[in-house]
Design a protein around this motif. Structure first.
Motif, short mmCIF file in Angstrom:
data_model
loop_
_atom_site.label_atom_id
_atom_site.label_comp_id
_atom_site.label_asym_id
_atom_site.label_seq_id
_atom_site.Cartn_x
_atom_site.Cartn_y
_atom_site.Cartn_z
N GLU A 144 -65.04 14.40 66.99
CA GLU A 144 -65.24 14.26 68.48
C GLU A 144 -64.88 15.44 69.02
O GLU A 144 -65.70 15.92 69.87
CB GLU A 144 -63.72 13.20 68.62
N SER A 145 -64.29 17.02 67.39
CA SER A 145 -64.38 18.03 68.27
C SER A 145 -66.19 18.62 68.54
O SER A 145 -66.54 19.69 69.01
CB SER A 145 -63.97 19.35 67.38
N ILE A 146 -66.96 18.09 67.17
CA ILE A 146 -68.22 18.40 67.36
C ILE A 146 -69.29 17.70 68.16
O ILE A 146 -69.58 18.51 68.85
CB ILE A 146 -68.63 18.12 65.80
N ILE A 147 -68.92 16.66 68.72
CA ILE A 147 -69.31 16.33 69.89
C ILE A 147 -69.02 17.21 71.54
O ILE A 147 -70.16 17.28 72.36
CB ILE A 147 -69.35 14.64 69.78
N GLU A 148 -67.52 17.50 71.55
CA GLU A 148 -67.24 17.76 72.47
C GLU A 148 -68.05 19.79 72.60
O GLU A 148 -68.53 19.89 74.04
CB GLU A 148 -65.61 17.87 72.38
N ASP A 149 -68.31 19.76 72.05
CA ASP A 149 -68.68 21.38 71.34
C ASP A 149 -70.33 21.29 72.04
O ASP A 149 -70.80 22.15 72.48
CB ASP A 149 -67.95 22.28 70.00
N ILE A 158 -74.31 22.21 75.51
CA ILE A 158 -75.34 22.09 76.32
C ILE A 158 -74.86 22.45 77.85
O ILE A 158 -76.31 22.93 78.56
CB ILE A 158 -75.41 19.97 76.55
N LEU A 159 -74.12 22.22 78.60
CA LEU A 159 -74.03 23.55 79.99
C LEU A 159 -73.72 24.70 79.33
O LEU A 159 -74.64 25.60 80.40
CB LEU A 159 -72.23 22.88 79.80
N GLY A 160 -73.61 24.92 78.26
CA GLY A 160 -73.46 27.07 78.31
C GLY A 160 -75.14 27.24 78.38
O GLY A 160 -75.77 27.87 78.81
N CYS A 161 -75.83 26.44 77.85
CA CYS A 161 -77.71 26.63 77.85
C CYS A 161 -77.72 26.42 79.19
O CYS A 161 -78.85 27.47 79.57
CB CYS A 161 -77.99 25.54 76.92
N ILE A 162 -77.48 25.83 79.68
CA ILE A 162 -77.68 25.43 81.22
C ILE A 162 -77.53 26.52 82.13
O ILE A 162 -78.30 27.31 82.88
CB ILE A 162 -77.91 24.12 82.74
N ALA A 163 -76.49 26.91 81.52
CA ALA A 163 -75.77 28.01 82.68
C ALA A 163 -76.69 29.47 82.45
O ALA A 163 -76.60 30.33 83.62
CB ALA A 163 -74.21 28.01 82.23
N VAL A 214 -65.24 16.82 76.57
CA VAL A 214 -66.49 18.88 76.80
C VAL A 214 -65.46 19.67 76.29
O VAL A 214 -64.51 19.25 76.94
CB VAL A 214 -66.86 19.12 78.16
N GLY A 215 -66.07 20.15 75.25
CA GLY A 215 -64.60 20.78 74.70
C GLY A 215 -64.46 22.42 75.58
O GLY A 215 -65.27 22.63 76.45
#
Length: 99
Positions: free
Chosen positions: A3-8, A13-18, A93-94
Motif C-alpha cells: 500500500e505504501s509503494i502504491i501511495e508513493d 505522478i503528482l510530483g512529475c506533473i507539478a 496518496v503518499g
C-alpha cells in the motif's frame, strides 16, 4: 508495505506533473517520468492511478482521440498541488516528507 509503494507512486505522478510549468503532461511522457524516478509501473497501472487521482480531484484527465485509441492529457488541480506540497492529505496518496 504494498500500500505504501502504491501511495508513493501516486505522489510521484503528482510530483512529475507539478514539475511542468503548465502543470500538464500526456500519459506517455508521465509514464516515462515516473519510471525514471525508480517506480515500477506500466500503461494500465498508470491509467488506474490516474483514474484514482481524478476521483479524488487531484488531476483532471482529458481523453484525446489518437490513432490507437485515446491519449490522456493529465492536468494537476489545486488539490493535487497541495498534496504534492504536503499541505493536504489525500487518502491513498503518499505524503511528502519534509526536509
Amino acid at each position: 508495505m504494498l500500500e505504501s509503494i502504491i501511495e508513493d507512486r501516486r505522489l510521484r505522478i503528482l510530483g512529475c506533473i507539478a514539475e511542468m510549468s503548465n502543470h500538464m503532461l500526456n500519459e506517455d511522457v508521465l509514464l516515462r517520468a515516473v519510471i525514471a524516478t525508480g517506480r515500477d509501473t506500466d500503461h494500465d497501472l498508470m491509467r488506474d492511478d490516474l483514474t484514482f487521482l481524478e476521483k479524488r480531484s487531484c488531476v483532471r484527465v482529458e481523453k484525446l482521440p489518437c490513432a490507437d485509441g485515446q491519449l490522456w492529457k493529465v492536468v494537476l488541480t489545486p488539490t493535487g498541488q497541495r498534496a504534492v506540497q504536503g499541505e493536504q492529505t489525500i487518502s491513498g496518496v503518499g505524503r511528502r516528507l519534509t526536509s
